[in-house]
Structure formats: structure tokens, C-alpha cells
Design an enzyme around this catalytic site. Structure first.
Site, short mmCIF file in Angstrom:
data_model
loop_
_atom_site.label_atom_id
_atom_site.label_comp_id
_atom_site.label_asym_id
_atom_site.label_seq_id
_atom_site.Cartn_x
_atom_site.Cartn_y
_atom_site.Cartn_z
N LYS A 54 53.36 42.82 91.11
CA LYS A 54 52.54 43.22 89.97
C LYS A 54 52.99 44.56 89.41
O LYS A 54 52.98 44.77 88.19
CB LYS A 54 51.08 43.28 90.40
N GLN A 98 42.96 43.33 95.48
CA GLN A 98 43.78 42.32 96.15
C GLN A 98 43.07 41.77 97.39
O GLN A 98 42.54 42.52 98.21
CB GLN A 98 45.13 42.92 96.56
N ASP A 121 41.06 39.23 86.95
CA ASP A 121 41.24 38.10 87.85
C ASP A 121 40.40 36.91 87.39
O ASP A 121 40.67 35.76 87.75
CB ASP A 121 40.82 38.47 89.28
#
Length: 288
Positions: A54, A98, A121
């Protein structure tokens, strides 16, 4: 029959180039570049690799990035405080925590405290709920990426029989909702389903998102079906394996994703697309 390969790496690269161009256009207009914050808690090796990816993506397309690597011993309260700071940071458009998180952290609560307007997300109940009522805002990244892959095939999804294997909050459930929105007739198979094989055999489109190698034998695949394999597991041989027996399924399907190199890259690019959409105010009139 030999299936065409849905190359997620190639499509994601093309989409990142489009994002880079749009960021450059913002810079030329003296607009702020999009900002993404990623929080990594602990030292899970797979998560560290994913977060590094990322970071590279942000550098490639010109996003402002804020990557925080926090101790696995951090308290629930302190982690929520980090998120609250990012919620109020005007340079940050997207926040991603995460997973997996340490066992003492309530992951559901962490999702809830992220500003739904920065939930790139697409996990927040507000954003999932909007999809339920057919008024989507920020979409869950893996289903969103899969829909881009399906669009690439050029196949009209309306009226297709689709079977989604797996009912997780992050993939299976929103995937079924995305396919409903596209006009498919959707079956969701899960751990209590009595005859998953028959549901897969009748499906024009199969999405497997379980993480169990060999779960879907090739002879389950209907000739001419589209097969999307979300599962990814590292075997004792060190190789990555999907849920679907690829070597057998590729001889029956019309389109199929490889593992790796199929869904994974599209999940990452979907998160980047969500971040830019937030920065450009796409959801300004729909978010709380």
C-alpha cells in the site's frame, strides 16, 4: 475449452495509471492530493507485506500517506485515540486499520469508530447498510475490485445465476449484495449449507472467498462459467493456493482469476479509488 485469465495485476496497473493522471490534474488545479492513513498493529508478517504494498501504491500515484506501526500491546483506548486523531485530520481522506488485530482488541468496535466518510475499506455498518438499500457510498474493496474484473469480461451479469461461497462481513456478504445490485440471482453458500456442490454446479458465476485450498474441485464448475477465486493460503510447499482447483477449473470455465495475481491487486486499487472519491467529495451529500 480453456478459460481466459482475468489478470488482476494488469488491470490494477492500468487503473493506478488513471489514478496518477487524476492526481496530477488535482495538482495542476492547486488542489490537495488525497491522503491515506494506514495503521498496522503488531508484527504479523503477511500484514507487513500488505502494508508495504500500500505504501508503494501511494508513492506511485502521488498520494499523501501516513503509515503508523503500533505495538501489539497497545490498548483499545489508545488505538481508538489514534483513529480519532486521524478522523479529525483534514489531510487524511481514508483510514485503514490492517487486520488481523491482536486478540485483546475489539475489531468490530475499531471499525465503528472510524469516520464512515473516511472508511475506505468499506467495512463500516453505515457504508454496508447503504449497499443493502441499493444506495451505495464507499464500497467494500474486495467486492468492488471483483466487480471491476467482471466488467472487464464484457459479460452482461443481469439474470446470471451466481453462487458466493463464504459469508464474511468483509467479502461474502457485500459481494452478494453487489451481485444483486447488478441483477444476478444470488445464492450464498456457507458452513451450514447442505449441498454446496449442487449450487456451484448450476452457477454461471462462482465467487469463492473461504481460504481453504481445494475447496472447489474443477468438476464442480459449470462449462462456460466465470470463476473468481478470492481465497489465498500458503501451503506447506511455500506456494500460494486458492480455493479452486485451478488446473481443472481452467479447462471448464470461460473466465478465471489466478492465485496470486487475480483478486488481490484489485482489492488494493479499489481502496485507492475509494480514497480519491472521498477527496473529490463524491459522497459529501450522502455521508453522516
Amino acid at each position: 475449452m480453456t478459460a481466459k485469465i482475468l489478470d488482476g495485476n494488469a488491470l490494477a496497473k492500468s487503473l493506478r495509471q488513471e489514478l496518477r493522471q487524476r492526481v496530477n490534474e488535482r495538482i495542476n488545479k492547486n488542489l490537495r492530493v488525497p491522503g491515506l492513513a494506514v495503521i498496522l498493529v503488531g508484527n504479523d508478517p503477511a500484514s507487513e507485506i500488505y502494508v508495504k504494498g500500500k505504501r508503494r501504491d501511494c508513492e506511485e500515484i502521488g498520494y499523501h500517506s501516513n503509515f503508523q506501526h503500533l505495538s501489539s500491546n497497545i490498548s483499545q483506548q489508545d488505538l481508538e485515540a489514534h483513529i480519532a486523531t486521524l478522523n479529525g485530520d483534514p489531510r487524511i481522506d481514508g483510514i485503514l486499520v490492517q487486520s488481523p488485530l491482536p486478540e485483546h482488541i475489539d475489531e468490530g468496535r475499531i471499525i465503528d469508530v472510524i469516520d464512515p466518510g473516511k472508511d475506505v475499506d468499506g467495512f463500516h455498518p453505515f457504508n454496508v447498510g447503504r449497499l443493502v438499500v441499493r444506495r451505495p457510498t464507499i464500497r467494500s474493496c474486495t467486492p468492488k475490485g471483483i466487480m471491476s474484473l467482471l466488467e472487464f469480461t464484457g459479460v452482461n451479469l443481469r439474470g446470471l445465476d451466481a453462487t458466493v461461497i463464504g459469508a464474511s462481513n468483509h467479502v461474502g456478504r457485500p459481494m452478494g449484495l453487489e451481485l444483486l445490485l447488478a441483477g444476478c440471482t444470488v445464492t450464498t453458500a456457507h458452513k451450514f449449507t447442505r449441498d454446496t456442490a449442487s449450487r456451484v454446479r448450476s452457477a454461471d458465476l462462482v465467487v469463492s472467498a473461504v481460504g481453504k485450498p481445494g475447496l472447489v474441485p474443477g468438476d464442480w464448475i459449470k462449462p462456460g462459467a466465470i470463476v473468481i477465486d478470492v481465497g489465498i493460503t500458503r501451503g506447506e510447499d511455500g506456494k500460494l493456493h486458492g480455493d479452486v482447483d485451478f488446473d481443472a477449473a481452467v479447462k471448464r470455465a470461460a473466465w478465471i482469476t489466478p492465485v496470486p495475481g487475480g483478486v488481490g491487486p484489485m482489492t488494493r486499487v479499489a481502496m485507492l479509488q475509494n480514497t480519491l472519491a472521498v477527496a473529490e467529495g463524491e459522497f459529501a451529500n450522502t455521508l453522516p
